[in-house]
Design an enzyme around this catalytic site. Structure first.
Site, PDB file in Angstrom:
ATOM      1  N   ASN A 110       0.834  -1.200   0.000  1.00 45.28           N
ATOM      2  CA  ASN A 110       0.000   0.000   0.000  1.00 45.28           C
ATOM      3  C   ASN A 110       0.864   1.243   0.000  1.00 45.28           C
ATOM      4  O   ASN A 110       1.971   1.253   0.535  1.00 45.28           O
ATOM      5  CB  ASN A 110      -0.972  -0.004   1.188  1.00 45.28           C
ATOM      6  CG  ASN A 110      -0.382   0.660   2.423  1.00 45.28           C
ATOM      7  OD1 ASN A 110      -0.390   1.886   2.544  1.00 45.28           O
ATOM      8  ND2 ASN A 110       0.140  -0.152   3.339  1.00 45.28           N
ATOM      9  N   PHE A 114      -1.662   8.100   4.478  1.00 46.11           N
ATOM     10  CA  PHE A 114      -2.476   8.651   5.570  1.00 46.11           C
ATOM     11  C   PHE A 114      -3.763   9.305   5.050  1.00 46.11           C
ATOM     12  O   PHE A 114      -4.151  10.389   5.493  1.00 46.11           O
ATOM     13  CB  PHE A 114      -1.676   9.681   6.379  1.00 46.11           C
ATOM     14  CG  PHE A 114      -0.704   9.085   7.370  1.00 46.11           C
ATOM     15  CD1 PHE A 114      -0.615   7.730   7.573  1.00 46.11           C
ATOM     16  CD2 PHE A 114       0.153   9.911   8.089  1.00 46.11           C
ATOM     17  CE1 PHE A 114       0.296   7.191   8.477  1.00 46.11           C
ATOM     18  CE2 PHE A 114       1.066   9.384   8.995  1.00 46.11           C
ATOM     19  CZ  PHE A 114       1.138   8.029   9.192  1.00 46.11           C
ATOM     20  N   SER A 172       5.441   4.824   8.844  1.00 43.02           N
ATOM     21  CA  SER A 172       4.856   4.613   7.533  1.00 43.02           C
ATOM     22  C   SER A 172       5.831   5.081   6.463  1.00 43.02           C
ATOM     23  O   SER A 172       6.383   6.181   6.558  1.00 43.02           O
ATOM     24  CB  SER A 172       3.542   5.387   7.392  1.00 43.02           C
ATOM     25  OG  SER A 172       3.108   5.366   6.045  1.00 43.02           O
ATOM     26  N   ASN A 174       4.983   5.891   3.477  1.00 45.69           N
ATOM     27  CA  ASN A 174       4.209   6.513   2.404  1.00 45.69           C
ATOM     28  C   ASN A 174       3.989   8.009   2.550  1.00 45.69           C
ATOM     29  O   ASN A 174       3.290   8.618   1.741  1.00 45.69           O
ATOM     30  CB  ASN A 174       2.860   5.801   2.279  1.00 45.69           C
ATOM     31  CG  ASN A 174       3.038   4.328   1.971  1.00 45.69           C
ATOM     32  OD1 ASN A 174       3.839   3.962   1.123  1.00 45.69           O
ATOM     33  ND2 ASN A 174       2.316   3.478   2.693  1.00 45.69           N
ATOM     34  N   THR A 175       4.546   8.604   3.590  1.00 48.18           N
ATOM     35  CA  THR A 175       4.554  10.054   3.739  1.00 48.18           C
ATOM     36  C   THR A 175       6.010  10.493   3.722  1.00 48.18           C
ATOM     37  O   THR A 175       6.804  10.060   4.555  1.00 48.18           O
ATOM     38  CB  THR A 175       3.871  10.487   5.055  1.00 48.18           C
ATOM     39  OG1 THR A 175       2.498  10.091   5.023  1.00 48.18           O
ATOM     40  CG2 THR A 175       3.949  11.993   5.233  1.00 48.18           C
ATOM     41  N   LYS A 210       5.177   2.971  17.174  1.00 49.05           N
ATOM     42  CA  LYS A 210       5.238   1.981  16.101  1.00 49.05           C
ATOM     43  C   LYS A 210       6.465   2.243  15.235  1.00 49.05           C
ATOM     44  O   LYS A 210       6.639   3.349  14.717  1.00 49.05           O
ATOM     45  CB  LYS A 210       3.970   2.019  15.251  1.00 49.05           C
ATOM     46  CG  LYS A 210       3.867   0.854  14.262  1.00 49.05           C
ATOM     47  CD  LYS A 210       2.475   0.774  13.660  1.00 49.05           C
ATOM     48  CE  LYS A 210       2.292  -0.494  12.839  1.00 49.05           C
ATOM     49  NZ  LYS A 210       0.906  -0.642  12.340  1.00 49.05           N
ATOM     50  N   ASN A 239       5.951  -1.926  11.499  1.00 51.29           N
ATOM     51  CA  ASN A 239       5.137  -1.459  10.381  1.00 51.29           C
ATOM     52  C   ASN A 239       5.532  -2.215   9.117  1.00 51.29           C
ATOM     53  O   ASN A 239       6.242  -3.216   9.168  1.00 51.29           O
ATOM     54  CB  ASN A 239       5.325   0.056  10.211  1.00 51.29           C
ATOM     55  CG  ASN A 239       4.092   0.739   9.641  1.00 51.29           C
ATOM     56  OD1 ASN A 239       3.412   0.211   8.770  1.00 51.29           O
ATOM     57  ND2 ASN A 239       3.814   1.941  10.125  1.00 51.29           N
TER      58      ASN A 239
END
Length: 352
Positions: A110, A114, A172, A174-175, A210, A239
């Site tokens: 993915n 967010f 994450s 993805n940011t 996390k 994660n």
């Protein structure tokens, strides 16, 4: 797996993954996904960071980002739930497509970024959450924020009264530059701000951290030192990963975070090493590739006090939760453990 569950999964897999995700939430809210209710036993009852759990099987953040199906999920056999990630302001996330099934690998990639409705929209749902099990929120930062560290504290201040725990998510992939907040100085400052916000709540709650599975030895040592010095209540390890080692599926080269079965060994080794580095002084929650009772048990034996799952549900359905909880009970009994706590870390050296 029941025939009806198998049929439901086959149907969902005919849709685009993100569309299927939305449909699954609608099915939960409509009561179309049944559950056994709380699953517990004297062996499964667990105390984690001051929280009493019926069992140590939790839902990882990401499935119910906006806390839309908590009541239905609470009936599926989990011991605790985590919604989110939630940012101060709503944001659409990255462009679609941004979710990919890797069927041959029992995995997913993915790059959501967010996407969520923001803390104001989510708070009423958290206030109406089920009270029969602990519910927490994964805290995030807006992509365009000029104070990302402050965003975590803002979400906690806004939503904290409706929560049982909160998770600081700096892992994450993805940011852009979010993982930079895992650096020692930045992370210590961020956590200090979040803990200060927690301490002024009318009912202070545990704060979890996390972390990513892609940390090197020095970075993991820094994480351990910060966790101990800031006194976070638990660490969630881990994660999603940026690694693509050994993947077979057509979507293996998509950018984003990889979750599911291929992450199991990598995340469990990080978990065991973190347990060693903290001398088991910080409770750990093992997540990454859990798809069976045996794998949940392995995480516990490597040093986890509880586990979380999500991606395995895409392939095995919600009935997997009860299957894991009951299977874990049998494994604890087989090995002569009276509780999850007794088993925690018993085979840590096997993963180092």
């Amino acid at each position: 797996m029941r025939l009806i569950d198998r049929a439901g999964l086959a149907l969902m897999h005919r849709f685009d993954p993100e569309v299927a995700h939305g449909l699954s939430l609608k099915a939960l809210r409509a009561g179309l996904v049944g559950g056994p209710g709380p699953i517990t036993s004297p062996r499964l009852k667990t105390r984690l960071a001051g929280l009493d759990l019926a069992n140590p099987i939790g839902l990882a953040a990401g499935l119910d980002k906006n806390a839309e199906a908590l009541d239905a999920l609470a009936r599926c056999g989990f011991g605790f739930l985590e919604a989110g990630a939630i940012t101060p302001r709503p944001q659409p996330g990255n462009a679609r497509p941004r979710l990919f099934r890797l069927d041959a690998d029992r995995a997913a990639i993915n790059r959501f970024g967010f996407n969520n409705q923001g803390m104001a929209a989510v708070l009423p749902r958290l206030e109406a959450r089920p009270r029969r099990l602990p519910v927490g929120l994964n805290l995030g930062a807006n992509k365009d924020s000029d104070d990302r560290a402050g965003d975590f504290a803002r979400v906690l201040t806004h939503c904290g009264a409706a929560l049982d725990f909160a998770t600081v998510n700096v892992s994450s992939p993805n940011t852009e530059k979010l993982r930079d907040l895992q650096g020692k100085a930045a992370l210590a400052a961020l956590l200090s701000g979040v803990i200060a916000a927690r301490d002024v709540l009318a009912r202070p709650i545990p704060v979890f951290l996390k972390i990513a599975p892609d940390l090197n030895e020095a970075e993991l040592a820094d994480i351990a030192e910060v966790a101990l010095s800031t006194r976070v209540d638990a660490v969630i390890a881990t994660n999603t990963t940026l690694s693509r080692d050994g993947l077979q599926s057509p979507h293996r080269d998509e950018t984003g975070g990889l979750s599911g079965a291929p992450l199991f060994e990598k995340s469990t080794r990080v978990l065991a090493r973190l347990s060693q580095l903290t001398d088991a002084q910080v409770p750990l929650i093992g997540v990454g590739g859990v798809g069976s009772a045996e794998q949940a048990y392995a995480k516990i034996c490597a040093g986890a006090s509880a586990v979380q799952l999500y991606t395995a549900l895409i392939y095995q359905g919600m009935g997997l939760v009860a299957e894991i909880a009951r299977g874990l009970d049998r494994l604890l009994e087989r090995d002569g453990f009276a509780s999850v706590a007794e088993a925690t870390g018993c085979k840590r050296e096997d993963w180092l």
